[in-house]
Scaffold this motif. Structure first.
Motif, PDB file in Angstrom:
ATOM      1  N   GLU A  48      42.028  44.212  59.860  1.00  0.00           N
ATOM      2  CA  GLU A  48      41.123  45.695  60.015  1.00  0.00           C
ATOM      3  C   GLU A  48      40.473  45.512  61.260  1.00  0.00           C
ATOM      4  OE1 GLU A  48      38.367  45.154  56.693  1.00  0.00           O
ATOM      5  OE2 GLU A  48      39.977  45.079  55.185  1.00  0.00           O
ATOM      6  N   MET A  49      39.840  44.259  61.661  1.00  0.00           N
ATOM      7  CA  MET A  49      38.877  44.305  63.199  1.00  0.00           C
ATOM      8  C   MET A  49      39.778  44.780  64.247  1.00  0.00           C
ATOM      9  SD  MET A  49      36.837  40.741  62.738  1.00  0.00           S
ATOM     10  CE  MET A  49      37.175  40.050  61.179  1.00  0.00           C
ATOM     11  N   THR A  50      41.271  44.279  64.306  1.00  0.00           N
ATOM     12  CA  THR A  50      42.065  44.417  65.413  1.00  0.00           C
ATOM     13  C   THR A  50      42.474  45.790  65.500  1.00  0.00           C
ATOM     14  OG1 THR A  50      43.907  43.678  64.211  1.00  0.00           O
ATOM     15  CG2 THR A  50      42.910  42.054  65.810  1.00  0.00           C
ATOM     16  N   HIS A  51      42.485  46.468  64.221  1.00  0.00           N
ATOM     17  CA  HIS A  51      42.836  47.760  63.821  1.00  0.00           C
ATOM     18  C   HIS A  51      41.856  48.950  64.630  1.00  0.00           C
ATOM     19  CE1 HIS A  51      44.785  51.456  62.196  1.00  0.00           C
ATOM     20  NE2 HIS A  51      43.570  51.772  61.739  1.00  0.00           N
ATOM     21  N   ILE A  52      40.469  48.035  64.551  1.00  0.00           N
ATOM     22  CA  ILE A  52      39.280  49.216  64.977  1.00  0.00           C
ATOM     23  C   ILE A  52      39.022  48.708  66.409  1.00  0.00           C
ATOM     24  CG2 ILE A  52      38.301  49.652  62.812  1.00  0.00           C
ATOM     25  CD1 ILE A  52      36.315  47.713  63.398  1.00  0.00           C
TER      26      ILE A  52
END
Length: 93
Positions: free
Chosen positions: A38-42
Motif C-alpha cells: 500500500e505504501m509503495t503504491h502511494i
C-alpha cells in the motif's frame, strides 16, 4: 504519531515512549508486507513500514527546534493549553 504526541502531552518520558513505539514493530509484522505494498503504491519507500529506534528522539528534537517543544507545536495546530489540560483530565494522568 498521534499516540506519541499524546504521551508527550502527558509528560511520559521519551525513553518510555520509544520503548512502547518499538514494540509496534513486532505487532505490525504479520501485516507488514501488505502495508508496504500500500505504501509503495502511494509513493512511499519500504522504510515507512518500519519503526526506526531513533524516531521519537528525532521528532522531539524537531519539535524543540521548530516549535519550542510539543506544547508549541500543539498550540500552532490549535490544540491549546485548555485542550491539553482536558486530555490529561480525561486520560486520568
Amino acid at each position: 504519531m498521534i499516540i506519541a504526541l499524546t504521551l508527550l502531552t502527558l509528560r511520559v518520558p521519551t525513553d518510555a515512549i520509544t520503548h512502547d513505539y518499538l514494540l509496534s514493530q513486532s505487532g505490525l509484522e504479520p501485516e507488514r508486507e501488505e502495508r508496504v505494498v500500500e505504501m509503495t503504491h502511494i509513493g512511499l519507500s519500504r522504510e515507512w513500514g518500519d519503526c526506526p529506534p531513533e524516531l521519537i528522539q528525532r521528532v522531539c528534537g524537531h519539535l524543540d527546534v521548530r516549535y519550542g517543544g510539543v506544547d508549541g507545536y500543539l498550540d500552532s495546530i490549535g490544540f491549546g493549553a485548555e485542550d491539553r489540560a482536558r486530555l490529561v483530565e480525561v486520560l486520568g494522568a
